[in-house]
Design a protein around this motif. Structure first.
Motif, PDB file in Angstrom:
ATOM      1  N   LEU A  61      30.092  39.482 -45.590  1.00 40.76           N
ATOM      2  CA  LEU A  61      31.477  39.177 -45.975  1.00 40.76           C
ATOM      3  C   LEU A  61      32.330  40.408 -45.691  1.00 40.76           C
ATOM      4  O   LEU A  61      31.852  41.541 -45.870  1.00 40.76           O
ATOM      5  CB  LEU A  61      31.551  38.829 -47.462  1.00 40.76           C
ATOM      6  CG  LEU A  61      32.879  38.254 -47.979  1.00 40.76           C
ATOM      7  CD1 LEU A  61      33.163  36.880 -47.367  1.00 40.76           C
ATOM      8  CD2 LEU A  61      32.863  38.157 -49.500  1.00 40.76           C
ATOM      9  N   LEU A 108      22.187  35.236 -31.157  1.00 41.50           N
ATOM     10  CA  LEU A 108      21.362  34.325 -31.942  1.00 41.50           C
ATOM     11  C   LEU A 108      21.228  33.019 -31.177  1.00 41.50           C
ATOM     12  O   LEU A 108      22.215  32.467 -30.696  1.00 41.50           O
ATOM     13  CB  LEU A 108      21.994  34.064 -33.313  1.00 41.50           C
ATOM     14  CG  LEU A 108      22.167  35.275 -34.233  1.00 41.50           C
ATOM     15  CD1 LEU A 108      22.728  34.825 -35.576  1.00 41.50           C
ATOM     16  CD2 LEU A 108      20.854  36.033 -34.420  1.00 41.50           C
ATOM     17  N   GLU A 112      26.595  31.344 -33.981  1.00 45.19           N
ATOM     18  CA  GLU A 112      27.062  31.896 -35.239  1.00 45.19           C
ATOM     19  C   GLU A 112      28.025  30.929 -35.940  1.00 45.19           C
ATOM     20  O   GLU A 112      28.506  29.971 -35.335  1.00 45.19           O
ATOM     21  CB  GLU A 112      27.770  33.250 -35.007  1.00 45.19           C
ATOM     22  CG  GLU A 112      26.851  34.317 -34.453  1.00 45.19           C
ATOM     23  CD  GLU A 112      27.486  35.711 -34.393  1.00 45.19           C
ATOM     24  OE1 GLU A 112      26.898  36.595 -33.767  1.00 45.19           O
ATOM     25  OE2 GLU A 112      28.589  35.910 -34.966  1.00 45.19           O
ATOM     26  N   SER A 116      35.033  31.685 -42.842  1.00 45.72           N
ATOM     27  CA  SER A 116      36.471  31.447 -42.657  1.00 45.72           C
ATOM     28  C   SER A 116      36.746  30.396 -41.597  1.00 45.72           C
ATOM     29  O   SER A 116      37.903  30.179 -41.218  1.00 45.72           O
ATOM     30  CB  SER A 116      37.178  32.765 -42.289  1.00 45.72           C
ATOM     31  OG  SER A 116      37.070  33.686 -43.363  1.00 45.72           O
ATOM     32  N   HIS A 157      29.259  41.180 -36.595  1.00 42.84           N
ATOM     33  CA  HIS A 157      30.121  40.051 -36.975  1.00 42.84           C
ATOM     34  C   HIS A 157      31.132  40.506 -38.036  1.00 42.84           C
ATOM     35  O   HIS A 157      32.314  40.180 -37.964  1.00 42.84           O
ATOM     36  CB  HIS A 157      29.261  38.894 -37.508  1.00 42.84           C
ATOM     37  CG  HIS A 157      30.027  37.717 -38.017  1.00 42.84           C
ATOM     38  ND1 HIS A 157      29.979  36.469 -37.422  1.00 42.84           N
ATOM     39  CD2 HIS A 157      30.863  37.569 -39.081  1.00 42.84           C
ATOM     40  CE1 HIS A 157      30.754  35.624 -38.097  1.00 42.84           C
ATOM     41  NE2 HIS A 157      31.302  36.268 -39.109  1.00 42.84           N
ATOM     42  N   GLU A 158      30.624  41.303 -39.013  1.00 39.86           N
ATOM     43  CA  GLU A 158      31.514  41.758 -40.098  1.00 39.86           C
ATOM     44  C   GLU A 158      32.517  42.792 -39.620  1.00 39.86           C
ATOM     45  O   GLU A 158      33.699  42.723 -39.979  1.00 39.86           O
ATOM     46  CB  GLU A 158      30.689  42.315 -41.267  1.00 39.86           C
ATOM     47  CG  GLU A 158      29.643  41.390 -41.849  1.00 39.86           C
ATOM     48  CD  GLU A 158      30.135  39.973 -42.042  1.00 39.86           C
ATOM     49  OE1 GLU A 158      29.349  39.037 -41.837  1.00 39.86           O
ATOM     50  OE2 GLU A 158      31.330  39.771 -42.341  1.00 39.86           O
ATOM     51  N   HIS A 161      35.487  41.340 -38.023  1.00 43.78           N
ATOM     52  CA  HIS A 161      36.529  40.874 -38.948  1.00 43.78           C
ATOM     53  C   HIS A 161      37.503  41.998 -39.292  1.00 43.78           C
ATOM     54  O   HIS A 161      38.690  41.737 -39.511  1.00 43.78           O
ATOM     55  CB  HIS A 161      35.916  40.336 -40.253  1.00 43.78           C
ATOM     56  CG  HIS A 161      35.435  38.917 -40.189  1.00 43.78           C
ATOM     57  ND1 HIS A 161      36.235  37.863 -39.813  1.00 43.78           N
ATOM     58  CD2 HIS A 161      34.225  38.373 -40.474  1.00 43.78           C
ATOM     59  CE1 HIS A 161      35.541  36.736 -39.855  1.00 43.78           C
ATOM     60  NE2 HIS A 161      34.316  37.020 -40.253  1.00 43.78           N
TER      61      HIS A 161
HETATM   62  O1  LIG Z   1      32.004  37.168 -42.038  1.00 44.58           O
HETATM   63  C1  LIG Z   1      30.947  36.652 -42.755  1.00 44.58           C
HETATM   64  N1  LIG Z   1      30.750  35.296 -42.529  1.00 44.58           N
HETATM   65  O2  LIG Z   1      31.758  34.565 -42.097  1.00 44.58           O
HETATM   66  C2  LIG Z   1      29.515  34.677 -42.948  1.00 44.58           C
HETATM   67  C3  LIG Z   1      28.578  34.442 -41.785  1.00 44.58           C
HETATM   68  C4  LIG Z   1      28.001  35.721 -41.273  1.00 44.58           C
HETATM   69  C5  LIG Z   1      27.233  35.615 -40.000  1.00 44.58           C
HETATM   70  C6  LIG Z   1      26.800  34.400 -39.490  1.00 44.58           C
HETATM   71  C7  LIG Z   1      26.084  34.366 -38.289  1.00 44.58           C
HETATM   72  C8  LIG Z   1      25.808  35.544 -37.617  1.00 44.58           C
HETATM   73  C9  LIG Z   1      26.259  36.732 -38.128  1.00 44.58           C
HETATM   74  C10 LIG Z   1      26.958  36.760 -39.312  1.00 44.58           C
END
Ligand SMILES: OCN(O)CCCc1ccccc1
Ligand code: NI
Length: 187
Positions: A61, A108, A112, A116, A157-158, A161
């Protein structure tokens, strides 16, 4: 306590902003926010609490997802096997920064998603396979760690953001499953 109502969705301009560094020493407010973010992740991965609170499961998050444009992320990556509940990575990171990364890329196999983004966006999200990362921890101590594979993907990924980047920005619109040679597909 953070619930899904606190998480802003695509279309909210905050998700496209570059978030601001937090000041050091960390404020009580920023420490509490980090703790609340971590609590959300743990709750979201607890079948009983997630059900009770209506949470989507998340392994990471970022503060901008709470409409807070600060460079704060939380990651809590559970270990695959239930016997060993120790997470493979669990941290609140302030001002995280990728210092260096592998030439090797990875994605992956299942693509993903994002808390949000209330829709499926299929396709490979190609990222660095390994990263060297610095961040300030909850005690205000500067940490430097190396991550690879799934943990590295989650942190990237974070950090995206924090820079106004959404995972689907990385998906090839012509061919969502196009892959350059040598990209590691993580199943
Ligand atoms: O930003 C966090 N989020 O939206 C939750 C999912 C996180 C995430 C999902 C798939 C691969 C990497 C990271
Ligand atoms: Ni996300």
């Amino acid at each position: 306590m953070i619930t899904m109502e606190d998480i802003i969705r695509e279309g909210n301009p905050t998700l496209r902003e570059v978030a601001h560094e937090v000041t050091v020493p960390l404020s009580d407010e920023d420490i509490k926010l980090g703790q609340d973010m971590m609590e959300f992740l743990k709750n979201s991965q607890d079948p009983v609490k997630a059900e009770e609170l209506g949470l989507r499961g998340g392994v990471g998050l970022a503060a901008p997802q709470l409409d807070i444009s600060k460079r704060i992320i939380a990651v809590h990556v559970p270990n695959g096997d239930l016997e060993n509940p120790e997470p493979t990575l669990s941290a609140v990171m302030y001002n995280p920064k990728i210092l260096s990364h592998s030439v090797q890329d990875a994605c992956l196999g299942e693509g993903e998603g994002c808390l949000s983004v209330d829709r499926e966006v299929p396709g490979y999200v190609v990222r660095h396979n390994k990263i060297t990362l610095s961040y300030i921890d909850t005690d205000g101590v500067k940490q430097k760690i190396r991550l690879k594979n799934y943990e590295a993907i989650v942190v990237q990924h974070e950090i995206d953001h924090l820079n106004g980047v959404m995972f689907y920005d990385h998906i090839n619109p012509e061919n969502p499953y196009a892959l350059k040679d040598g990209v590691l597909v993580i199943e």
